[in-house]
Design a protein around this motif. Structure first.
Motif, PDB file in Angstrom:
ATOM      1  N   UNK A 160       0.842  -1.187   0.000  1.00 48.85           N
ATOM      2  CA  UNK A 160       0.000   0.000   0.000  1.00 48.85           C
ATOM      3  C   UNK A 160       0.879   1.240   0.000  1.00 48.85           C
ATOM      4  N   UNK A 161       0.241   2.382   0.088  1.00 52.01           N
ATOM      5  CA  UNK A 161       0.974   3.635   0.192  1.00 52.01           C
ATOM      6  C   UNK A 161       1.549   3.727   1.606  1.00 52.01           C
ATOM      7  N   UNK A 162       2.855   3.949   1.742  1.00 53.75           N
ATOM      8  CA  UNK A 162       3.467   3.918   3.079  1.00 53.75           C
ATOM      9  C   UNK A 162       3.099   5.142   3.914  1.00 53.75           C
ATOM     10  N   UNK A 163       3.108   4.946   5.226  1.00 55.02           N
ATOM     11  CA  UNK A 163       2.943   6.041   6.173  1.00 55.02           C
ATOM     12  C   UNK A 163       4.284   6.752   6.358  1.00 55.02           C
ATOM     13  N   UNK A 164       4.241   7.964   6.831  1.00 51.52           N
ATOM     14  CA  UNK A 164       5.464   8.687   7.144  1.00 51.52           C
ATOM     15  C   UNK A 164       6.074   8.130   8.426  1.00 51.52           C
ATOM     16  N   UNK A 182      -0.773  -2.745  -5.970  1.00 50.81           N
ATOM     17  CA  UNK A 182      -1.134  -2.317  -4.620  1.00 50.81           C
ATOM     18  C   UNK A 182      -2.475  -2.944  -4.253  1.00 50.81           C
ATOM     19  N   UNK A 183      -2.536  -3.565  -3.071  1.00 53.58           N
ATOM     20  CA  UNK A 183      -3.731  -4.336  -2.719  1.00 53.58           C
ATOM     21  C   UNK A 183      -4.337  -3.972  -1.366  1.00 53.58           C
ATOM     22  N   UNK A 184      -3.596  -3.326  -0.525  1.00 54.59           N
ATOM     23  CA  UNK A 184      -4.111  -3.026   0.809  1.00 54.59           C
ATOM     24  C   UNK A 184      -4.949  -1.745   0.800  1.00 54.59           C
ATOM     25  N   UNK A 185      -5.778  -1.546   1.815  1.00 59.01           N
ATOM     26  CA  UNK A 185      -6.604  -0.329   1.857  1.00 59.01           C
ATOM     27  C   UNK A 185      -5.758   0.937   1.884  1.00 59.01           C
ATOM     28  N   UNK A 186      -6.357   2.010   1.403  1.00 65.90           N
ATOM     29  CA  UNK A 186      -5.686   3.308   1.463  1.00 65.90           C
ATOM     30  C   UNK A 186      -5.593   3.773   2.915  1.00 65.90           C
ATOM     31  N   UNK A 209     -11.009  -2.091   0.365  1.00 66.40           N
ATOM     32  CA  UNK A 209     -11.511  -1.164   1.363  1.00 66.40           C
ATOM     33  C   UNK A 209     -12.252   0.019   0.775  1.00 66.40           C
ATOM     34  N   UNK A 210     -12.399   1.052   1.579  1.00 74.06           N
ATOM     35  CA  UNK A 210     -13.196   2.224   1.226  1.00 74.06           C
ATOM     36  C   UNK A 210     -12.310   3.400   0.823  1.00 74.06           C
ATOM     37  N   UNK A 211     -12.925   4.353   0.186  1.00 72.91           N
ATOM     38  CA  UNK A 211     -12.240   5.612  -0.085  1.00 72.91           C
ATOM     39  C   UNK A 211     -12.263   6.412   1.214  1.00 72.91           C
ATOM     40  N   UNK A 212     -11.101   6.739   1.802  1.00 76.76           N
ATOM     41  CA  UNK A 212     -11.090   7.431   3.102  1.00 76.76           C
ATOM     42  C   UNK A 212     -11.769   8.800   3.018  1.00 76.76           C
ATOM     43  N   UNK A 213     -12.522   9.109   4.052  1.00 71.53           N
ATOM     44  CA  UNK A 213     -13.175  10.419   4.093  1.00 71.53           C
ATOM     45  C   UNK A 213     -12.158  11.555   4.145  1.00 71.53           C
ATOM     46  N   UNK A 214     -10.951  11.258   4.646  1.00 70.79           N
ATOM     47  CA  UNK A 214      -9.923  12.295   4.724  1.00 70.79           C
ATOM     48  C   UNK A 214      -9.453  12.747   3.344  1.00 70.79           C
ATOM     49  N   UNK A 226      -9.208   6.733  -9.350  1.00 72.86           N
ATOM     50  CA  UNK A 226      -9.171   5.510  -8.534  1.00 72.86           C
ATOM     51  C   UNK A 226      -9.813   4.354  -9.294  1.00 72.86           C
ATOM     52  N   UNK A 227      -9.914   4.438 -10.578  1.00 70.80           N
ATOM     53  CA  UNK A 227     -10.632   3.447 -11.382  1.00 70.80           C
ATOM     54  C   UNK A 227      -9.916   2.103 -11.414  1.00 70.80           C
ATOM     55  N   UNK A 228     -10.704   1.066 -11.714  1.00 73.16           N
ATOM     56  CA  UNK A 228     -10.192  -0.301 -11.890  1.00 73.16           C
ATOM     57  C   UNK A 228      -9.469  -0.805 -10.653  1.00 73.16           C
ATOM     58  N   UNK A 229     -10.181  -0.799  -9.529  1.00 75.08           N
ATOM     59  CA  UNK A 229      -9.708  -1.385  -8.280  1.00 75.08           C
ATOM     60  C   UNK A 229     -10.838  -2.224  -7.687  1.00 75.08           C
ATOM     61  N   UNK A 230     -10.735  -2.545  -6.415  1.00 70.97           N
ATOM     62  CA  UNK A 230     -11.794  -3.284  -5.717  1.00 70.97           C
ATOM     63  C   UNK A 230     -12.358  -2.454  -4.565  1.00 70.97           C
ATOM     64  N   UNK A 231     -12.397  -1.165  -4.723  1.00 71.49           N
ATOM     65  CA  UNK A 231     -12.910  -0.284  -3.675  1.00 71.49           C
ATOM     66  C   UNK A 231     -14.413  -0.478  -3.501  1.00 71.49           C
TER      67      UNK A 231
END
Length: 606
Positions: A160-164, A182-186, A209-214, A226-231
């Protein structure tokens, strides 16, 4: 740059000790990049060798001692192998720009992301796309540099996208990690991690997973793909309310549900809304009225319902309306004809009823060649050239159009509905149409002879209706046709199997019991009814208008009545003769009636 230079890098250049920029990009240079060549170019700042035909392997360590180096571009040398991990080396430079796209990067080092980039603290632009890089995205790549542009598309990166790691935020404005694994939730705090983003492309991954409200906290976001994923889940309310700078929003091909946009969405700059192939329900959101610049509306393959609101066609810049494969019903609004710039219309696979609007010839873009003008989006120092991609079915297949083909594509698809009545002969005015599909409806009447004017038409499907009469001979003159079907109607007579129509087989005509002649095996004979083509002008006769017809009846009655009565009033002689004749007729009729009554009394009541 861009001079069609051939051969290799000339050895005389290595003596240019004061050279600051070497730009040989976009040529036809071949051979290997000599490792010794850059030893003496100690003042060099920029080395651009992209888009050539260099081959063999080159180690990035050949640049290690160029302490003034600010930019390197070796992209798009498809036979070149660039190795950054071996041999071990320490850079003396601080790059601002690095592009190693599509140059077989680190094939000997497990295709990892170059580790020396972690030392480049001034790096503004980085492009490592299309190298089949593996592994996860290191945190330092997104947070440790002052990078504005990071392009990682077309690789095999996972996770996924890494945290700082130090609670820092990223300065990246243009981030593209599309076409990876990339397969894990945002991250739920993604809006906090990337507050400066203008462009964010995560399409063609396998995100869960979901699109984060943030996401709604990224106030300067202009392009989100965000197209062509499993959101899954619903569209975040904050995204459409707070990200008022959005120009391009693409969430197609996920598992999203609920309403597409809330009633208070405030996307005032939106030009592209692509939400096809999801599970969205409800109606077309009225909040789109807040998006006057909307050009492309793609809502195909959802479970949307109700009627198409007439206000939708008050958005003057619409060039593509794709609403196929939903549950829309009702009539097709005639307000559709107000959209002079419309190129593609797909209302297929719905429950529309009523007639096909006869005013479609008011749409000028279907009558004269008119390329869609796609506006550039300016993102800080980067210009984004939108390449909207939409799907349109023609010639029996669904194609994805983008770039120039998209801007030139024109088509109407009203197939698989419950439309009835005649095909408007005005359709023949749409000389720039490339695709026309009215199949699988309840259409009646004749094939319009005006279709002979559709000279650009490449696909025509009128199958599975209740059309009658002959196939107009003029259709054989449509030389651009690549797909044609009038199968399963009630057509009759001989097929005009000449000119371009000879390229289509019997599948194009089957299911019409009274059609005969090649390519069908049914021979023409006197037993098969022969109906002359109906004069298409009858469709536009003056008396076909109800108002004019009834006006004509009233006028005829008035003229006939006053033609007799008025004459009698003005001519005394004829008036007296008329009254004497009428008195005599009444006397004779009365006498005959009395005689008949006496006869009945004598015969029947004795």
């Amino acid at each position: 740059m861009n001079n069609s230079i051939e051969g290799g890098i000339h050895s005389c250049m290595e003596g240019m000790h004061n050279l600051r920029m070497l730009d040989l990009s976009y040529n036809h240079l071949t051979g290997k990049i000599p490792s010794f060549f850059f030893n003496n170019l100690t003042m060099i700042e920029y080395i651009y060798l992209s888009n050539n035909q260099f081959m063999g392997m080159v180690s990035f360590s050949i640049f290690a001692n160029l302490s003034q180096l600010l930019g390197v571009d070796l992209s798009n040398n498809v036979q070149l192998e660039v190795e950054t991990q071996h041999p071990h080396w320490v850079p003396t430079f601080q790059l601002q720009r690095l592009s190693l796209e599509n140059c077989n990067l680190n094939q000997l080092s497990s295709r990892t992301i170059p580790s020396f980039i972690s030392t480049q603290l001034n790096l503004l632009q980085l492009n490592l796309g299309h190298n089949s890089l593996k592994g996860t995205i290191p945190s330092w790549l997104l947070y440790n540099t002052s990078g504005e542009t990071v392009l990682l598309s077309g690789n095999l990166l996972e996770g996924s996208i890494p945290q700082s790691t130090h609670n820092t935020t990223s300065s990246v404005r243009f981030l593209d990690i599309s076409e990876n694994n990339l397969s894990e939730p945002l991250p739920t705090n993604i809006g906090t991690l990337f507050p400066q983003l203008n462009y964010f492309n995560l399409s063609k991954n396998i995100l869960q997973g979901r699109i984060p409200s943030s996401m709604g906290e990224i106030r300067h976001l202009q392009v989100l793909d965000l197209s062509s994923n499993n959101l899954l889940g619903e569209m975040p309310h904050q995204l459409s309310k707070n990200c008022t700078q959005l120009v391009y929003l693409n969430v197609s091909s996920n598992r999203l549900q609920g309403d597409i946009l809330p009633i208070d969405a405030n996307l005032t700059r939106l030009q592209y809304l692509l939400v096809s192939n999801n599970n969205f329900t409800g109606i077309i959101p009225s909040s789109l009225l807040n998006s006057p610049d909307l050009m492309i509306l793609d809502m195909q393959k959802n479970t949307l319902s109700d009627t198409i609101p007439s206000w939708l066609f008050s958005l003057p810049k619409l060039v593509s309306i794709l609403l196929g494969h939903n549950f829309f019903r009702g009539h097709i609004p005639i307000q559709l004809c107000q959209l002079s710039n419309l190129h593609t219309l797909d209302l297929s696979n719905n429950y529309f009823s009523g007639n096909i609007p006869s005013c479609l010839n008011s749409i000028s873009s279907w009558k004269k060649a008119d390329q869609i003008q796609i506006s550039d989006i300016f993102l800080t120092r980067t210009v984004f050239h939108p390449r909207p991609s939409t799907s349109f079915t023609t010639k029996g297949f669904t194609y994805s159009y983008e770039g120039l083909p998209f801007s030139l594509m024109t088509g109407i698809d009203l197939s698989r509905n419950q439309l009835e009545g005649d095909i408007p002969f005005q359709i023949g005015d749409l000389g720039e149409l490339l695709s026309l599909n009215f199949s699988n409806n309840l259409l009646t009447g004749y094939l319009p002879q005006s279709f002979q004017n559709l000279k650009s038409l490449e696909s025509l499907d009128l199958s599975h209706n209740m059309l009658v009469g002959r196939i107009p001979y003029e259709l054989s003159q449509l030389d651009s046709l690549g797909a044609f079907s009038v199968a399963y109607n009630n057509l009759s007579g001989k097929i005009p199997f000449e000119n371009h129509l000879t390229t289509f087989g019997k599948d194009s005509y089957e299911g019409n019991q009274d059609l005969c002649g090649p390519p069908l095996e049914r021979n023409c004979s006197l037993e098969i009814p022969s109906q002359p083509p109906r004069d298409e002008g009858k469709k536009s006769r003056v008396l076909d208008n109800p108002v004019i017809f009834y006006s004509f009846v009233v006028m005829s009655y008035a003229l006939g009545f006053w033609g007799v009565i008025g004459f009698l009033i003005l001519n005394k002689n004829w008036r007296h003769k008329y009254f004497r004749a009428m008195d005599a007729y009444i006397d004779r009729s009365t006498e005959k009636l009395l005689e008949f009554s006496r006869y009945l009394k004598n015969c029947c009541f004795k």
